[in-house]
Design a protein around this motif. Sequence first.
Motif, PDB file in Angstrom:
ATOM      1  N   GLY A   1       0.815  -1.200   0.000  1.00 20.94           N
ATOM      2  CA  GLY A   1       0.000   0.000   0.000  1.00 20.94           C
ATOM      3  C   GLY A   1       0.852   1.255   0.000  1.00 20.94           C
ATOM      4  N   ARG A   2       1.928   1.244   0.769  1.00 22.05           N
ATOM      5  CA  ARG A   2       2.832   2.393   0.800  1.00 22.05           C
ATOM      6  C   ARG A   2       3.508   2.567  -0.565  1.00 22.05           C
ATOM      7  NH1 ARG A   2       5.288   5.343   4.940  1.00 22.05           N
ATOM      8  NH2 ARG A   2       4.492   3.957   6.576  1.00 22.05           N
ATOM      9  N   TYR A   3       3.868   1.462  -1.190  1.00 21.91           N
ATOM     10  CA  TYR A   3       4.515   1.526  -2.504  1.00 21.91           C
ATOM     11  C   TYR A   3       3.592   2.195  -3.518  1.00 21.91           C
ATOM     12  CZ  TYR A   3       7.307   0.065  -6.528  1.00 21.91           C
ATOM     13  OH  TYR A   3       8.090   0.074  -7.656  1.00 21.91           O
ATOM     14  N   ASN A   4       2.320   1.899  -3.430  1.00 21.20           N
ATOM     15  CA  ASN A   4       1.330   2.415  -4.375  1.00 21.20           C
ATOM     16  C   ASN A   4       0.757   3.765  -3.970  1.00 21.20           C
ATOM     17  OD1 ASN A   4      -1.977   2.132  -5.118  1.00 21.20           O
ATOM     18  ND2 ASN A   4      -0.554   1.764  -6.794  1.00 21.20           N
ATOM     19  N   GLY A   5       1.099   4.235  -2.781  1.00 21.98           N
ATOM     20  CA  GLY A   5       0.515   5.480  -2.298  1.00 21.98           C
ATOM     21  C   GLY A   5      -0.911   5.314  -1.824  1.00 21.98           C
ATOM     22  N   SER A   6      -1.281   4.066  -1.463  1.00 22.09           N
ATOM     23  CA  SER A   6      -2.652   3.803  -1.000  1.00 22.09           C
ATOM     24  C   SER A   6      -2.617   3.008   0.304  1.00 22.09           C
ATOM     25  CB  SER A   6      -3.429   3.032  -2.065  1.00 22.09           C
ATOM     26  OG  SER A   6      -2.795   1.789  -2.359  1.00 22.09           O
ATOM     27  N   ARG A   7      -1.685   3.336   1.179  1.00 19.52           N
ATOM     28  CA  ARG A   7      -1.468   2.589   2.412  1.00 19.52           C
ATOM     29  C   ARG A   7      -2.756   2.433   3.214  1.00 19.52           C
ATOM     30  NH1 ARG A   7      -0.127   3.491   7.811  1.00 19.52           N
ATOM     31  NH2 ARG A   7       1.391   2.011   8.673  1.00 19.52           N
ATOM     32  N   GLY A   8      -3.031   1.181   3.613  1.00 19.49           N
ATOM     33  CA  GLY A   8      -4.193   0.897   4.439  1.00 19.49           C
ATOM     34  C   GLY A   8      -5.417   0.467   3.659  1.00 19.49           C
ATOM     35  N   ARG A   9      -5.396   0.638   2.332  1.00 18.83           N
ATOM     36  CA  ARG A   9      -6.526   0.216   1.508  1.00 18.83           C
ATOM     37  C   ARG A   9      -6.203  -1.132   0.861  1.00 18.83           C
ATOM     38  NH1 ARG A   9      -6.422   5.775   0.054  1.00 18.83           N
ATOM     39  NH2 ARG A   9      -5.882   5.376  -2.124  1.00 18.83           N
ATOM     40  N   ALA A  10      -7.219  -1.961   0.706  1.00 21.64           N
ATOM     41  CA  ALA A  10      -6.990  -3.360   0.325  1.00 21.64           C
ATOM     42  C   ALA A  10      -6.903  -3.597  -1.176  1.00 21.64           C
ATOM     43  CB  ALA A  10      -8.109  -4.236   0.889  1.00 21.64           C
ATOM     44  N   GLU A  11      -7.444  -2.727  -1.988  1.00 26.98           N
ATOM     45  CA  GLU A  11      -7.585  -3.016  -3.420  1.00 26.98           C
ATOM     46  C   GLU A  11      -6.240  -3.324  -4.083  1.00 26.98           C
ATOM     47  OE1 GLU A  11      -9.588  -1.126  -7.472  1.00 26.98           O
ATOM     48  OE2 GLU A  11      -9.147   0.164  -5.765  1.00 26.98           O
ATOM     49  N   TYR A  12      -5.272  -2.428  -3.893  1.00 24.93           N
ATOM     50  CA  TYR A  12      -3.992  -2.625  -4.585  1.00 24.93           C
ATOM     51  C   TYR A  12      -3.231  -3.854  -4.085  1.00 24.93           C
ATOM     52  CZ  TYR A  12       0.772  -1.872  -6.153  1.00 24.93           C
ATOM     53  OH  TYR A  12       2.028  -2.051  -6.695  1.00 24.93           O
ATOM     54  N   PRO A  13      -3.017  -4.021  -2.778  1.00 17.92           N
ATOM     55  CA  PRO A  13      -2.321  -5.243  -2.332  1.00 17.92           C
ATOM     56  C   PRO A  13      -3.012  -6.517  -2.814  1.00 17.92           C
ATOM     57  CG  PRO A  13      -2.443  -3.681  -0.537  1.00 17.92           C
ATOM     58  CD  PRO A  13      -3.304  -3.134  -1.638  1.00 17.92           C
ATOM     59  N   ASN A  14      -4.327  -6.538  -2.808  1.00 16.55           N
ATOM     60  CA  ASN A  14      -5.039  -7.734  -3.253  1.00 16.55           C
ATOM     61  C   ASN A  14      -4.807  -8.004  -4.736  1.00 16.55           C
ATOM     62  OD1 ASN A  14      -6.021  -8.240  -0.705  1.00 16.55           O
ATOM     63  ND2 ASN A  14      -8.021  -7.301  -1.072  1.00 16.55           N
ATOM     64  N   LEU A  15      -4.717  -6.952  -5.532  1.00 20.41           N
ATOM     65  CA  LEU A  15      -4.416  -7.126  -6.955  1.00 20.41           C
ATOM     66  C   LEU A  15      -3.022  -7.730  -7.143  1.00 20.41           C
ATOM     67  CD1 LEU A  15      -5.835  -3.817  -8.477  1.00 20.41           C
ATOM     68  CD2 LEU A  15      -6.613  -6.129  -9.007  1.00 20.41           C
ATOM     69  N   VAL A  16      -2.058  -7.224  -6.386  1.00 24.54           N
ATOM     70  CA  VAL A  16      -0.691  -7.737  -6.505  1.00 24.54           C
ATOM     71  C   VAL A  16      -0.624  -9.184  -6.035  1.00 24.54           C
ATOM     72  CG1 VAL A  16       1.699  -7.482  -5.722  1.00 24.54           C
ATOM     73  CG2 VAL A  16       0.361  -5.447  -6.300  1.00 24.54           C
ATOM     74  N   PHE A  17      -1.286  -9.499  -4.925  1.00 23.95           N
ATOM     75  CA  PHE A  17      -1.295 -10.885  -4.436  1.00 23.95           C
ATOM     76  C   PHE A  17      -1.920 -11.818  -5.471  1.00 23.95           C
ATOM     77  CE2 PHE A  17      -1.500  -9.090   0.119  1.00 23.95           C
ATOM     78  CZ  PHE A  17      -0.108  -9.061   0.189  1.00 23.95           C
ATOM     79  N   GLY A  18      -2.977 -11.353  -6.132  1.00 21.60           N
ATOM     80  CA  GLY A  18      -3.605 -12.164  -7.164  1.00 21.60           C
ATOM     81  C   GLY A  18      -2.686 -12.383  -8.343  1.00 21.60           C
ATOM     82  N   ALA A  19      -2.005 -11.318  -8.778  1.00 20.09           N
ATOM     83  CA  ALA A  19      -1.070 -11.435  -9.902  1.00 20.09           C
ATOM     84  C   ALA A  19       0.133 -12.305  -9.524  1.00 20.09           C
ATOM     85  CB  ALA A  19      -0.605 -10.048 -10.339  1.00 20.09           C
ATOM     86  N   ARG A  20       0.557 -12.230  -8.265  1.00 22.22           N
ATOM     87  CA  ARG A  20       1.699 -13.038  -7.831  1.00 22.22           C
ATOM     88  C   ARG A  20       1.442 -14.527  -8.049  1.00 22.22           C
ATOM     89  NH1 ARG A  20       3.672 -13.036  -1.591  1.00 22.22           N
ATOM     90  NH2 ARG A  20       1.506 -13.652  -1.304  1.00 22.22           N
ATOM     91  N   ARG A  21       0.213 -14.965  -7.838  1.00 18.59           N
ATOM     92  CA  ARG A  21      -0.101 -16.385  -8.006  1.00 18.59           C
ATOM     93  C   ARG A  21       0.145 -16.866  -9.435  1.00 18.59           C
ATOM     94  NH1 ARG A  21      -4.251 -15.054  -4.264  1.00 18.59           N
ATOM     95  NH2 ARG A  21      -5.790 -14.672  -5.911  1.00 18.59           N
ATOM     96  N   GLN A  22      -0.011 -15.968 -10.397  1.00 20.93           N
ATOM     97  CA  GLN A  22       0.226 -16.348 -11.798  1.00 20.93           C
ATOM     98  C   GLN A  22       1.701 -16.605 -12.077  1.00 20.93           C
ATOM     99  OE1 GLN A  22      -1.713 -13.641 -14.596  1.00 20.93           O
ATOM    100  NE2 GLN A  22      -3.049 -12.918 -12.949  1.00 20.93           N
ATOM    101  N   TRP A  23       2.577 -16.059 -11.232  1.00 21.22           N
ATOM    102  CA  TRP A  23       4.024 -16.172 -11.445  1.00 21.22           C
ATOM    103  C   TRP A  23       4.687 -17.061 -10.397  1.00 21.22           C
ATOM    104  CZ3 TRP A  23       5.359 -14.611 -16.033  1.00 21.22           C
ATOM    105  CH2 TRP A  23       4.546 -13.653 -16.658  1.00 21.22           C
ATOM    106  N   ASP A  24       3.883 -17.794  -9.670  1.00 21.34           N
ATOM    107  CA  ASP A  24       4.409 -18.662  -8.613  1.00 21.34           C
ATOM    108  C   ASP A  24       4.959 -19.951  -9.241  1.00 21.34           C
ATOM    109  OD1 ASP A  24       5.082 -19.716  -6.199  1.00 21.34           O
ATOM    110  OD2 ASP A  24       3.044 -20.239  -5.601  1.00 21.34           O
ATOM    111  N   ILE A  25       6.163 -19.823  -9.788  1.00 20.44           N
ATOM    112  CA  ILE A  25       6.848 -20.935 -10.465  1.00 20.44           C
ATOM    113  C   ILE A  25       8.034 -21.352  -9.612  1.00 20.44           C
ATOM    114  CG2 ILE A  25       8.029 -21.630 -12.586  1.00 20.44           C
ATOM    115  CD1 ILE A  25       6.671 -19.150 -13.903  1.00 20.44           C
ATOM    116  N   PRO A  26       8.193 -22.621  -9.309  1.00 22.37           N
ATOM    117  CA  PRO A  26       9.366 -23.055  -8.519  1.00 22.37           C
ATOM    118  C   PRO A  26      10.652 -22.584  -9.171  1.00 22.37           C
ATOM    119  CG  PRO A  26       7.819 -24.860  -8.752  1.00 22.37           C
ATOM    120  CD  PRO A  26       7.317 -23.757  -9.665  1.00 22.37           C
ATOM    121  N   ALA A  27      11.495 -21.922  -8.386  1.00 24.66           N
ATOM    122  CA  ALA A  27      12.762 -21.387  -8.900  1.00 24.66           C
ATOM    123  C   ALA A  27      13.929 -22.066  -8.208  1.00 24.66           C
ATOM    124  CB  ALA A  27      12.804 -19.870  -8.686  1.00 24.66           C
ATOM    125  N   ALA A  28      15.128 -21.700  -8.654  1.00 22.26           N
ATOM    126  CA  ALA A  28      16.337 -22.284  -8.056  1.00 22.26           C
ATOM    127  C   ALA A  28      16.466 -21.871  -6.617  1.00 22.26           C
ATOM    128  CB  ALA A  28      17.544 -21.828  -8.855  1.00 22.26           C
TER     129      ALA A  28
END
Length: 207
Positions: free
Chosen positions: A180-207
């Motif tokens: 939220g601080r990174y996006n300038g929307s600290r304390g609001r759920a919309e942006y973090p939830n979007l990032v968490f959702g997008a993160r799941r698409q890139w959750d690939i086992p790495a080295a």
Amino acid sequence: MTPARRALLLSALGTAGFGGLRQAARAGAQIEEPLADSVRSALAAAVAEAAPPRPTFDDMGRRLGYLRWLGAASERLKRRKSDHHTRVEFLQAVWYESRRAGLETALVLGLIQVESGFRKYAISRAGARGYMQVMPFWARLIGDGDAARLFHLQTNLRFGCVILRHYLEREKGDLFMALGRYNGSRGRAEYPNLVFGARRQWDIPAA
């Protein structure tokens, strides 16, 4: 051009980005805050340190794991970046900079997806720039003052990852609040939830 057609065109430009430079994703607007001299010096040192162009591995197993991750991530990114060389260069840089900052690579890719839609030259309405939508004031605070360099691939990723790590430390490890601080929307759920959702698409086992 009729008013209706003009409105439709403006709507399309707002979604796709004008010339690839301006886009209407959830672009960040980090807020400039006073930094202690010690924090500013540490952040400046973190962004200034030279980086190798490609990761190196002493262990063959880790190298093979990395190559498997790179292949899988490249396949997922193909729709957004069609050129193979550009795609691999981008993923190598994201992998290196996220690991260097102690961040999950999937998280950083998710943030980039939400912030800029993987557009190198994206500019938000607030003036944030590049893949990780870094505000120009950071170039003055902890860089050499040249905000144009924020469009350089590794420079943008270096700044973005260092800034996110800084916010994560300020929020005592609370990723929700740090995003939220990174996006300038600290304390609001919309942006973090979007990032968490997008993160799941890139959750690939790495080295």
